[in-house]
Design a protein around this motif. Structure first.
Motif, PDB file in Angstrom:
ATOM      1  N   VAL A 166      95.859  54.581 -27.679  1.00 54.28           N
ATOM      2  CA  VAL A 166      97.168  54.831 -28.272  1.00 54.28           C
ATOM      3  C   VAL A 166      97.552  56.293 -28.103  1.00 54.28           C
ATOM      4  CG1 VAL A 166      97.170  52.976 -29.958  1.00 54.28           C
ATOM      5  CG2 VAL A 166      96.066  55.130 -30.527  1.00 54.28           C
ATOM      6  N   ALA A 171      98.727  58.744 -29.789  1.00 57.52           N
ATOM      7  CA  ALA A 171      99.030  59.242 -31.129  1.00 57.52           C
ATOM      8  C   ALA A 171      98.086  60.387 -31.439  1.00 57.52           C
ATOM      9  CB  ALA A 171      98.840  58.124 -32.149  1.00 57.52           C
ATOM     10  N   LEU A 185      95.719  62.393 -34.383  1.00 51.41           N
ATOM     11  CA  LEU A 185      94.945  62.009 -35.563  1.00 51.41           C
ATOM     12  C   LEU A 185      95.730  62.341 -36.834  1.00 51.41           C
ATOM     13  CD1 LEU A 185      92.100  61.127 -36.649  1.00 51.41           C
ATOM     14  CD2 LEU A 185      91.528  63.557 -36.644  1.00 51.41           C
ATOM     15  N   PRO A 186      96.021  61.335 -37.654  1.00 53.34           N
ATOM     16  CA  PRO A 186      96.709  61.658 -38.911  1.00 53.34           C
ATOM     17  C   PRO A 186      95.760  62.371 -39.878  1.00 53.34           C
ATOM     18  CG  PRO A 186      96.221  59.304 -38.813  1.00 53.34           C
ATOM     19  CD  PRO A 186      95.722  59.906 -37.527  1.00 53.34           C
ATOM     20  N   LEU A 187      96.302  63.301 -40.651  1.00 56.19           N
ATOM     21  CA  LEU A 187      95.481  64.016 -41.630  1.00 56.19           C
ATOM     22  C   LEU A 187      96.043  63.769 -43.024  1.00 56.19           C
ATOM     23  CD1 LEU A 187      95.179  67.467 -39.786  1.00 56.19           C
ATOM     24  CD2 LEU A 187      93.504  65.628 -39.828  1.00 56.19           C
ATOM     25  N   ARG A 188      95.163  63.795 -44.031  1.00 53.59           N
ATOM     26  CA  ARG A 188      95.656  63.659 -45.394  1.00 53.59           C
ATOM     27  C   ARG A 188      95.579  64.994 -46.130  1.00 53.59           C
ATOM     28  NH1 ARG A 188      90.626  62.506 -47.270  1.00 53.59           N
ATOM     29  NH2 ARG A 188      91.275  63.247 -49.291  1.00 53.59           N
ATOM     30  N   GLU A 189      96.398  65.115 -47.166  1.00 54.13           N
ATOM     31  CA  GLU A 189      96.319  66.286 -48.031  1.00 54.13           C
ATOM     32  C   GLU A 189      95.100  66.119 -48.924  1.00 54.13           C
ATOM     33  OE1 GLU A 189      98.229  69.010 -47.777  1.00 54.13           O
ATOM     34  OE2 GLU A 189      99.126  67.962 -46.075  1.00 54.13           O
TER      35      GLU A 189
END
Lengths: 508, 116
Positions: free
Chosen positions: B77, B79, B81-85
């Protein structure tokens, strides 16, 4: 600083360069000649995050069993890890503090092994592509003239495991997953260390840097920082021997003990014609010994592979630059500043710069005052009292401003140095300011020359023999100073006492 | 590619002394099963070895492609890497975590004694 950024993963090369030979005084004498001990450390430092590396569960120490566990941490099917941005930032900060290369492209891998406190059946770690690459740390070792440079191989992010409790039941193990998934930074050194003392000094320096950066609280009792110590021995200057890894050593004293025991053990085996098995060993704090932890049959085979649940971690160089621009002053820079700005000795500067809190305390006391005197009072008198009482600086009964107030009373001649120590002891006991104590107890220095002269005259009248003797034996002068001070309850101005005594005894 | 073909290719590679295909022998299979905590019946070892050799040989064919100057593909994909708070949003429910545990007490999972 080595190349600041690694844009793409380079070739991963496992070369171990041997850069140091132990000094003769660091060698260990065996039955058949001298040996050299070679040490490398893998330090695990818990990131000071509120939540875990890949889940929103609390990362706080303690808590009711399994109360800080999300369904991700418990490895329920279908749960996906989401990386904590704050933890990434702290790893970058730590990397910058270690003068290391920041890898803008890194990746998470699965390290596979089975243990009940690892519910996933694998630990998410970084294997071939860590977030931080090579760096170095300068370490001052007490008594050594030159600082030691320890090369850092890498720093990577990984998950902590849960806790297994073996002593609640004879036939069962109890598992608490509160720690499972908490963010750790593993900092791997090159095998540049040559004694237990050096290993402890390196660990202390790392702790000081990480605490100054605020990326790890360095609390060794709660396991926030712990070391795996790799030890091998060899004949001086020859090829590296087989190493053993001693797991989870959690105090400076234990690091020294573990190295010393392990080196002796290996030397004994080699001198008796044996071979060292590469193995993992445990340190027993009660006996100071190490013992086998895992048998060779289960030799590590972690079958690392990239975690398919996580994309590679790509970070923006502008973000790294912003982090770099906001780094606090680190211990080495602080030490240099204390030497150049305050004229402190290298030793005092190091002691006072190691911890940000102590450094700030010293600077408050030193501001506008005699800095060397301030350094002495903070590092000798105050630290002495705190160490004796087992108190942290934050719980000090004497504040920086109060200690400064005491120094002011000395500087303006209100009290002398001897009385100051007495006043300080009372400040520690009562928490009152120096001025209040001096006034209440009438400890002001007597600068009234007439009163001092009167005391001297009556002493001479009482000790005519000694008065005659002192002209022949100048060393006896100290006795006179002591007697005058005693007669005046220690409150006389020492310079005035000296001058008047010399005149009255005819020593000028 | 038909399965018979791939198996034939595999054996051809084995005969030629191809490294990856050669690397899988019965010892390797037993070790992999043990590390993965799989209870592999003795009469399955030989067939499993043949199958794995065939699979490896099939994969080996990828080495024929020239990938000089091609960056390794890390995901299918496009995209990031999504990160969180860093916010606590989960946990606080030990009963939920322990709901499927075969045994638990006082908030702990209980397992047979493991001693290092």
């Amino acid at each position: 600083m080595p190349g600041m950024f690694g844009i793409r993963p380079g070739k991963w090369v496992m070369t171990v360069l041997d850069v140091r030979t132990a000094r003769p005084d660091q060698r260990i004498a065996g039955e058949t000649g001298d040996w050299e001990v070679i040490i490398g450390l893998e330090v695990h430092a818990q990131v000071t995050s509120k939540s875990k590396l890949f889940s929103g569960a609390s990362a706080a120490y303690g808590g009711e069993p399994n109360a800080h566990v999300s369904l991700v941490d418990a490895a329920m099917p279908g749960m996906l890890p989401v990386l904590n941005k704050y933890c990434v930032e702290q790893a970058v900060r730590a990397g910058l503090g270690l003068n290391a290369q920041i890898n803008l492209w890194s990746r998470f891998d699965r390290k596979n092994y089975f243990y009940p406190d690892l519910p996933q059946g694998y630990q998410i770690s970084q294997y071939k592509h860590p977030i931080v690459g090579e760096g170095e740390v300068e370490v001052e070792v007490d008594g050594d003239p030159e600082p030691l440079v320890v090369r850092i191989e890498r720093l990577h992010l990984e998950q902590d495991a849960g806790k297994s409790i073996h002593d609640l039941s004879p036939k069962e193990t109890f598992i608490d997953l509160n720690r499972a998934g908490v963010a750790l930074m593993e900092i791997v050194s090159r095998p540049d260390i040559r004694s237990g003392k050096e290993a402890a000094a390196y660990f202390a320096k790392l702790r000081s840097i990480l605490r100054a950066l605020g990326v790890c609280d360095g609390n060794m009792e709660e396991g926030s920082m712990r070391a795996d110590v790799n030890v091998s021995v060899r004949r001086p200057g020859e090829k590296f021997g087989t190493r053993c890894e001693i797991k989870n050593v959690n105090s400076l004293k234990f690091i020294v003990q573990a190295v010393e025991y392990e080196a002796r053990r290996q030397i004994e085996i080699l001198e008796n014609g044996g071979v060292i098995d590469q193995e993992t060993r445990l340190f027993n704090a009660a006996t100071g010994e190490t013992r086998t932890m895992r048998s060779k049959e289960d030799a590590h085979d972690y079958r690392y592979f990239p975690d398919p649940d996580l994309l590679p971690l790509e970070i923006d160089p502008a973000w790294v630059e912003a982090i770099k621009a906001n780094l606090p002053e680190l211990p080495d820079a602080k030490k240099k500043r204390f030497i150049s700005d305050y004229g402190l000795s290298a030793y005092d500067a190091r002691v006072l710069s190691a911890e940000s809190e102590a450094a700030a305390f010293f600077e408050t006391v030193a501001r506008g005052r005699d800095a060397k005197l301030a350094a002495n009072w903070v590092s000798q008198e105050l630290f002495g009292v705190l160490n004796k009482a087992g108190l942290e600086l934050s719980a000090s009964p004497v504040s920086a401003d109060q200690l400064g107030g005491l120094l002011d009373l000395m500087a303006d001649g209100t009290i002398n140095g001897k009385i100051a120590k007495e006043v300080f002891a009372k400040m520690v006991d009562t928490g009152e300011s120096a001025g209040v104590i001096v006034e209440r107890e009438g400890l002001r220095q007597v600068t009234d020359l007439g009163a001092i002269e009167a005391a001297i005259d009556s002493l001479i009248a009482a000790n005519p023999d000694k008065a005659a003797e002192v002209k022949e034996k100048p060393k006896a002068f100290g006795w006179w100073v002591g007697q005058v001070m005693k007669a005046m309850d220690g409150k006389a101005n020492p310079a005035a006492v000296n001058a008047l005594l010399k005149a009255r005894l005819g020593l000028e | 590619m038909k399965q018979a073909d791939s198996a034939a290719t595999a054996w051809a590679l084995v005969r030629q002394g191809n490294s990856a295909a050669m690397a899988i022998d019965e010892r390797t299979v037993r070790k992999a099963a043990k590390l993965a905590r799989l209870d592999l019946a003795e009469d399955r070892v030989a067939p499993m070895t043949r199958e794995l050799v065939a699979i490896m040989a099939w994969i080996e064919q990828l080495n024929e492609v020239d990938v000089t100057d091609v960056e390794p593909m890390t995901s299918a994909v496009a995209a990031t890497l999504p990160l969180r708070e860093d916010v606590v949003t989960a946990g606080g429910d030990p009963a939920l975590v322990l709901a499927n545990a075969p045994r638990s007490a006082d908030g702990f999972f209980i397992v047979p004694k493991v001693v290092e």
